[in-house]
Structure formats: structure tokens, C-alpha cells
Design a protein around this motif. Structure first.
Motif: not given
Length: 417
Positions: A39-55
Motif C-alpha cells: 500500500p505504501r509504495n503503490l500510494w507513493n507511485l500514484s502521487v509520482q504519476t500525477a504530474s506526468i498523467a496530467v501532461m
């Protein structure tokens, strides 16, 4: 199996991406001794993906129109510096520290600055006829240099406390109860959308999916939403933080300890909101139809009365706006504006769009596919970091994945002709 996929009306490339994502997660989890799929790594993964996903959402429309934008990372870096200077130097002197309007002004400034840059580059491409590759390659150099000149290369910190919530972290999570409420609303929206789409097809005499296929799509979609929220809620706050929150609210701490889930992160919600809005824009508006018409056949679109130049300029302006939003997420996550912000992001954004099914030949692409592609790219990077792979090797892997994705797209397009 092929017949069942056709009945479900699911793009085979989407199934392939999901399979690749599952393989990546399982592979890195095995290699890391079970440290990846937590859960910890996947949660951090989702946060790290956010800016790239927006662009990546904006890059879909850029590539659909048979263009490219190599400057998105540099625009993010430049806007990030502007946002940092506003919050750390200018606004505190004008409004005072931690003023309630600080974060709003910073976000608005990022959107306006990013949009203006995008419109300027789009005008050069649309009205002066300069190839997008050249304009945005120049933009990559110009805005990266401009980011350095804003503060002479100095890091600017800290950011406004409310603004920092856009970056995730303990303060940037909405908690388990609200996350479950959002999951319920999301599932209801999915079911309603499927129902109305089915009714619309039946009303106009179009073929509809079999009942079992409709139920399967609904179950898989709602299952993905519930599963994502369950994972986010399974990542608990640190014990001391949870105890401090309980004491602040006058709550008793159980003997076995207090477990408070983070819930969904604010930047993830922002990315999902952008993805939903961009999907509606691309699929349900006149502007979206014009974009895909230009990508399919620019000459025919112009002869049909589409103002191709103005539409193209708007596409690049929209890309700039999304870069501004991504800059806010990135700056908030780091709690600082750094000169290296956005470096090589253009590679990840383009790769995400292409992996997500956007054809470099134009006229074909989906927002959902690009966001999933962003998750694939970030999973690769996060997994390699977890295994201690150095940065040069990470770039090699990303480059190979991008080339492979383009080859797969070429093969797919040949197969459907």
C-alpha cells in the motif's frame, strides 16, 4: 477469447497495457522481495504519476493533430520557478505569510503563465507554419534557460502550507471516509454512464453489448475504483502522527494502536479530474471533434470549414495550461522550486501517450490510455529506483520502451488496414 473481447468492446491494446502493467508490478515485487506491491509504495507511485498523467492528457491531443511538444518539461520547470518565487518571496511581502489567497494566486498564475506560453508556441506553429518539432525544441532550450534566470539557479522554498496539499503527503490526503464516499460516487457515475450509453444506442438502433458483457464491464470498472481506494486506505499514517491527530481531537487511543488510512491523495484526485475533463472535451465537444478531424485529414478538415489554425493554437495553449497544473503538483510535492524540475519529463509524457495507444501518425488516441501509459512509465522508473538501478540505465530502459511502443503502434495500424 477474441470473440469475448469484441463483445466487451475493449481495445486489445488496453488489455495489453494492463497485462504489461501487471507483469511489471509482479516482476518488481519478486525482485524487491515483496517491497513493490505494498500500500505504501503503490500510494507513493500514484502521487509520482500525477504530474506526468496530467501532461500526458494534453500530449494526446498534440500528437493526434500530427504534432509534437518537446518543451513540456521545460515549461513545467519555468512555471515551477515562477510559482516558487511568488510564494516564497513576492506574496509574503504583499499579503503576509500563510495568507489564505496565496495558494489560489499561485495556482492561477501557473495556469495563466503555462497557457500563455502554449498559445505563443501554438501561434508560431499554426500561423507562421514553423514545424512543431522545431518550435518546441527551441522552447525546450528557451524555457529551461529562463527557469535558471528567474532565480539564477537557486532553489526556492518553502511553499505555502495549503499549496503543499497539492503534492500529497500526510497533509495532502483526504482520509478514508471521504475516499470511500468518492468511490461510491465514482461507481454510481460509471453505472449511470453505461446505462445512458446503452439506452442511447438502443434509441438510435445501434448494436449494444450483450447483457453479460455490460455487467462484466461494470463489474471490472467498479472493482478497479473500489480496489484503488482500498489500497489507498490500507496505507496508514505513522503511529505518532495518528496519535497526535487523535489527541488534537480529544479521541481515546485504543490499546492496540490507532490506524488511520491516508485515503486518496489530492494530486491523484486532480489528475483524475483533469483526465475526466479532457475525456469529455475530446469525445463530447465540437473542439474535440475538430482535433480528431485535423489529425485524420487536415486538408479535408479545412475544406469542411474547420479553422485548423485556431484549433491547433488552442491545442498547444491547452497543453500549456496542463503544464501549469503539473508544475503546481510537482512543486508542492517537493515543497520547493528547483532548477532541475521537469528534466526529461517530455520523454515520459510522450512515452505515456504513445504507450497508451496514441498514434504518431495522428487521428487516434485516448485520454484514459495515456493516463494508464503514465502509470506504466512511472512504475518502471519507481521499480528501478527501488532496485537501485542508476539513472543512466533508467534512461536506457525508458528509451527502449518508447521505441518498442512505436513499433507496436506501427504493427497494429498495419493490421487494422
Amino acid at each position: 477469447m477474441t470473440h469475448q473481447l469484441r463483445a466487451l468492446e475493449i481495445d486489445p491494446r488496453l488489455v495489453g497495457m494492463l497485462g504489461a502493467l501487471a507483469a511489471i508490478w509482479i516482476g518488481f515485487d519478486l525482485l524487491s522481495g515483496g517491497a513493490f506491491v505494498t500500500p505504501r509504495n503503490l500510494w507513493n507511485l500514484s502521487v509520482q504519476t500525477a504530474s506526468i498523467a496530467v501532461m500526458a492528457c494534453g500530449m494526446v491531443l498534440i500528437i493526434v493533430t500530427r504534432n509534437i511538444d518537446l518543451s513540456v518539461g521545460a515549461i513545467l520547470g519555468f512555471v515551477s520557478m515562477l510559482v516558487g518565487v511568488l510564494q516564497a518571496r513576492l506574496l509574503p511581502e504583499l499579503l503576509g505569510l500563510e495568507h489564505p489567497a496565496t495558494w489560489l494566486i499561485a495556482v492561477a498564475a501557473a495556469i495563466v503563465a503555462g497557457g500563455a506560453i502554449g498559445l505563443f508556441q501554438g501561434a508560431l506553429i499554426a500561423y507562421l507554419g514553423i514545424p512543431s518539432f522545431i518550435v518546441t525544441l527551441g522552447g525546450l532550450l528557451v524555457w529551461r534557460g529562463a527557469a535558471w534566470w528567474v532565480t539564477q539557479g537557486q532553489t526556492v522554498a518553502p511553499m505555502d502550507s495549503t499549496f503543499r496539499k497539492l503534492g500529497g503527503g500526510i497533509e495532502g490526503a483526504i482520509g478514508a471516509p471521504l475516499s470511500w464516499a468518492i468511490a461510491a460516487v465514482g461507481c454510481a457515475a460509471i453505472l449511470a454512464a453505461l446505462w445512458f450509453a446503452r439506452q442511447r444506442k438502443m434509441r438510435f438502433g445501434f448494436a449494444v453489448r450483450p447483457a453479460w458483457a455490460e455487467a462484466t464491464v461494470a463489474l471490472l470498472s467498479c472493482g478497479a475504483v473500489v480496489g484503488a481506494v482500498a489500497i489507498a486506505n490500507a496505507y496508514y499514517l505513522p503511529p505518532r502522527v495518528a496519535e497526535r491527530l487523535a489527541q488534537a481531537q480529544g479521541l481515546a487511543i485504543p490499546e492496540g494502536g490507532l490506524f488511520i488510512g491516508h485515503g486518496l491523495a489530492v494530486p491523484v484526485l486532480v489528475a483524475l479530474g483533469v483526465g475526466l475533463a479532457m475525456t469529455v472535451l475530446a469525445m463530447r465537444t465540437r473542439f474535440g471533434r475538430y482535433v480528431f478531424a485535423i489529425g485524420g485529414n487536415p486538408e479535408a478538415a479545412e475544406l469542411s470549414g474547420v479553422n485548423t489554425r485556431r484549433t491547433l493554437m488552442k491545442v498547444f495553449g491547452l497543453m500549456g495550461v496542463l503544464c501549469g497544473i503539473a508544475a503546481c503538483i510537482s512543486t508542492a510535492r517537493l515543497n520547493a522550486a528547483t532548477n532541475a524540475a521537469g528534466t526529461l519529463d517530455e520523454l515520459y509524457v510522450i512515452a505515456a501517450a504513445v504507450i497508451g495507444g496514441t498514434s504518431l501518425a495522428g487521428g487516434l488516441g485516448t485520454i484514459a490510455g495515456a493516463m494508464l501509459g503514465a502509470l506504466v512509465m512511472q512504475s518502471l522508473q519507481s521499480g528501478m529506483v527501488l532496485l537501485g538501478v542508476d539513472a543512466p540505465m533508467q534512461n536506457i530502459v525508458v528509451g527502449l520502451v518508447l521505441v518498442f511502443a512505436v513499433w507496436v503502434d506501427t504493427v497494429y495500424r498495419r493490421g487494422i488496414r
